[in-house]
Design a protein around this motif. Structure first.
Motif, mmCIF file in Angstrom:
data_model
loop_
_atom_site.group_PDB
_atom_site.id
_atom_site.type_symbol
_atom_site.label_atom_id
_atom_site.label_comp_id
_atom_site.label_asym_id
_atom_site.label_seq_id
_atom_site.Cartn_x
_atom_site.Cartn_y
_atom_site.Cartn_z
ATOM 1 N N SER A 39 0.950 -1.312 0.188
ATOM 2 C CA SER A 39 0.048 -0.063 0.100
ATOM 3 C C SER A 39 0.867 1.307 -0.050
ATOM 4 C CB SER A 39 -0.899 0.025 1.174
ATOM 5 O OG SER A 39 -0.216 0.261 2.401
ATOM 6 N N ILE A 40 1.996 1.153 0.509
ATOM 7 C CA ILE A 40 2.938 2.449 0.630
ATOM 8 C C ILE A 40 3.439 2.582 -0.766
ATOM 9 C CG2 ILE A 40 5.140 3.104 1.588
ATOM 10 C CD1 ILE A 40 4.385 1.994 4.197
ATOM 11 N N TYR A 41 3.982 1.641 -1.327
ATOM 12 C CA TYR A 41 4.376 1.597 -2.858
ATOM 13 C C TYR A 41 3.130 2.349 -3.561
ATOM 14 C CZ TYR A 41 8.809 -0.684 -1.578
ATOM 15 O OH TYR A 41 10.006 -1.025 -1.067
ATOM 16 N N LYS A 42 2.076 1.680 -3.477
ATOM 17 C CA LYS A 42 0.953 2.017 -4.344
ATOM 18 C C LYS A 42 0.679 3.518 -4.153
ATOM 19 C CE LYS A 42 -4.010 1.224 -5.162
ATOM 20 N NZ LYS A 42 -5.124 0.507 -4.955
ATOM 21 N N ASN A 43 0.744 4.205 -2.953
ATOM 22 C CA ASN A 43 0.313 5.519 -2.532
ATOM 23 C C ASN A 43 1.387 6.526 -2.737
ATOM 24 O OD1 ASN A 43 -2.538 4.923 -1.976
ATOM 25 N ND2 ASN A 43 -1.891 3.815 -0.258
ATOM 26 N N PHE A 44 2.613 5.945 -2.271
ATOM 27 C CA PHE A 44 3.724 6.999 -2.378
ATOM 28 C C PHE A 44 4.800 6.602 -3.221
ATOM 29 C CE2 PHE A 44 1.673 6.914 1.872
ATOM 30 C CZ PHE A 44 1.555 8.361 2.009
ATOM 31 N N GLY A 45 4.880 5.503 -3.802
ATOM 32 C CA GLY A 45 6.056 5.068 -4.945
ATOM 33 C C GLY A 45 7.270 4.684 -4.288
ATOM 34 N N LYS A 76 10.455 5.100 -0.932
ATOM 35 C CA LYS A 76 10.797 6.137 0.025
ATOM 36 C C LYS A 76 11.102 7.382 -0.449
ATOM 37 C CE LYS A 76 14.556 3.874 1.645
ATOM 38 N NZ LYS A 76 15.636 3.754 2.461
ATOM 39 N N PRO A 77 11.704 7.754 -1.712
ATOM 40 C CA PRO A 77 11.641 9.212 -2.153
ATOM 41 C C PRO A 77 10.212 9.647 -2.101
ATOM 42 C CG PRO A 77 12.929 7.895 -3.443
ATOM 43 C CD PRO A 77 12.120 6.948 -2.681
ATOM 44 N N GLY A 78 9.220 9.062 -2.406
ATOM 45 C CA GLY A 78 7.812 9.628 -2.760
ATOM 46 C C GLY A 78 7.537 9.902 -1.053
ATOM 47 N N LEU A 79 7.753 9.247 -0.071
ATOM 48 C CA LEU A 79 7.202 9.293 1.280
ATOM 49 C C LEU A 79 7.991 10.513 1.748
ATOM 50 C CD1 LEU A 79 7.661 6.026 3.067
ATOM 51 C CD2 LEU A 79 5.605 7.581 2.820
ATOM 52 N N VAL A 80 9.192 10.640 1.390
ATOM 53 C CA VAL A 80 9.710 12.214 1.822
ATOM 54 C C VAL A 80 9.295 13.243 1.361
ATOM 55 C CG1 VAL A 80 12.069 13.152 2.067
ATOM 56 C CG2 VAL A 80 12.087 10.934 2.495
ATOM 57 N N ARG A 81 9.136 13.196 -0.015
ATOM 58 C CA ARG A 81 8.319 14.438 -0.731
ATOM 59 C C ARG A 81 7.035 14.622 -0.192
ATOM 60 N NH1 ARG A 81 9.053 12.846 -5.360
ATOM 61 N NH2 ARG A 81 10.510 14.413 -6.142
ATOM 62 N N ALA A 82 6.421 13.638 0.132
ATOM 63 C CA ALA A 82 4.984 13.934 0.791
ATOM 64 C C ALA A 82 5.000 14.457 2.327
ATOM 65 C CB ALA A 82 4.309 12.628 1.042
ATOM 66 N N ILE A 83 6.318 14.097 3.088
ATOM 67 C CA ILE A 83 6.320 14.733 4.283
ATOM 68 C C ILE A 83 6.825 16.064 4.331
ATOM 69 C CG2 ILE A 83 8.029 14.456 6.300
ATOM 70 C CD1 ILE A 83 7.859 11.393 5.830
ATOM 71 N N GLN A 84 7.823 16.247 3.265
ATOM 72 C CA GLN A 84 8.137 17.676 3.020
ATOM 73 C C GLN A 84 6.953 18.762 2.735
ATOM 74 O OE1 GLN A 84 10.343 19.497 3.523
ATOM 75 N NE2 GLN A 84 10.180 21.369 2.578
ATOM 76 N N GLU A 85 6.168 18.312 1.739
ATOM 77 C CA GLU A 85 4.982 19.218 1.276
ATOM 78 C C GLU A 85 4.141 19.384 2.600
ATOM 79 O OE1 GLU A 85 3.489 16.811 -1.864
ATOM 80 O OE2 GLU A 85 4.892 17.604 -3.301
ATOM 81 N N GLN A 86 3.661 18.279 3.304
ATOM 82 C CA GLN A 86 3.040 18.238 4.496
ATOM 83 C C GLN A 86 3.663 19.339 5.601
ATOM 84 O OE1 GLN A 86 3.044 15.245 7.474
ATOM 85 N NE2 GLN A 86 0.636 14.714 7.252
ATOM 86 N N SER A 87 4.909 19.384 5.509
ATOM 87 C CA SER A 87 5.522 20.425 6.747
ATOM 88 C C SER A 87 5.271 21.640 6.371
ATOM 89 C CB SER A 87 6.818 19.825 6.865
ATOM 90 O OG SER A 87 7.657 20.473 5.435
ATOM 91 N N LEU A 88 5.092 22.051 4.862
ATOM 92 C CA LEU A 88 4.974 23.397 4.520
ATOM 93 C C LEU A 88 3.501 23.975 4.824
ATOM 94 C CD1 LEU A 88 6.674 23.335 1.055
ATOM 95 C CD2 LEU A 88 7.611 24.319 3.345
ATOM 96 N N LEU A 89 2.491 22.996 5.277
ATOM 97 C CA LEU A 89 1.411 23.406 5.553
ATOM 98 C C LEU A 89 1.192 24.266 7.090
ATOM 99 C CD1 LEU A 89 -0.792 20.428 4.807
ATOM 100 C CD2 LEU A 89 -0.355 22.413 3.188
ATOM 101 N N GLY A 90 2.402 23.890 7.857
ATOM 102 C CA GLY A 90 2.523 24.454 9.081
ATOM 103 C C GLY A 90 1.662 23.812 10.362
ATOM 104 N N ALA A 91 1.621 24.523 11.319
ATOM 105 C CA ALA A 91 0.927 23.918 12.361
ATOM 106 C C ALA A 91 -0.740 24.266 12.623
ATOM 107 C CB ALA A 91 1.637 23.940 13.552
#
Length: 219
Positions: A64-70, A72-87
């Motif tokens: 499911s992780i490979y399907k949704n994020f492709g 580890k690089p895709g996971l890190v990209r998604a985490i980075q994009e999420q972090s820019l949303l702030g708190a």
């Protein structure tokens, strides 16, 4: 004799498929995966952390992780994009844009930008440093992602400057590119690393420093 069916009796309706609930569960699972992945990446580094470990701690399958994020690089990209949303709510970028459009006092606007930096940096900077270190170790995907993150951040800073300049806030004679360079420098993960992670500054003190630096160089 066959049983007579009352023709006037309506058929029992099928229970409606709750698509909204399914989306909510999928989003909840996504947030859990990103949270567990963030914890493992920051604790152990990009290279040693495996998809299997992330899947186990998040309670999902590796597939499911490979399907949704492709991967580890895709996971890190998604985490980075999420972090820019702030708190806060709405996302930090939206609040920043609104401040640039509505603030009437240049000093108040710069103070606000400093607070946004203090809000986002604790989330974003550690992930950028993770990407930097993985890129330095020779990971080509992370090197590409680091360039992408820097490019996006510079374009965002130029966007900020252009909005501020359009309101006549920038110091006379200061070009948009130079002003964007100042903002780009003030939002580097390395600066956060030096002052907060190494020297122990609070995020609030860091945000105030950023505001004072922007004020001295832009107004």
């Amino acid at each position: 004799m066959p049983h007579n069916v009352n023709a006037s009796e309506p058929p029992t309706p099928r229970r409606a498929y709750d698509a909204r609930r399914r989306r909510e569960l999928a989003e909840e699972s996504r947030r859990t995966v990103l949270a567990r992945a963030r914890e493992l990446f920051l604790a152990h580094g990009f290279g040693p952390t495996t998809i299997a470990q992330i899947a186990q701690t998040a309670g999902v399958s590796p597939e499911s992780i490979y399907k949704n994020f492709g991967g580890k690089p895709g996971l890190v990209r998604a985490i980075q994009e999420q972090s820019l949303l702030g708190a806060g709510v709405p996302p930090a970028e939206q609040r920043s844009d609104l401040a640039q459009l509505t603030a009437t006092d240049p000093l108040a606007l710069i103070e606000q930008l400093g607070r946004f930096t203090a809000e986002v940096s604790p989330l974003a900077a550690p992930i950028i440093l993770l990407i930097r270190d993985a890129a330095a170790s020779g990971d080509a995907d992370m090197a590409d992602l680091l360039r992408e993150v820097d490019d996006v951040r510079y374009r965002r800073m130029l966007h900020n400057v252009q909005r501020i300049a359009a309101r006549g806030v920038l110091r006379p004679g200061l070009g948009a590119q130079e002003a964007a360079d100042v903002m780009f420098t003030c939002t580097t993960a390395e600066l956060y690393e030096s002052l907060v992670m190494k020297r122990g500054w609070s995020a609030e003190r860091y945000g105030t420093f950023i505001a004072r630096t922007l004020e001295a160089n832009l107004l």
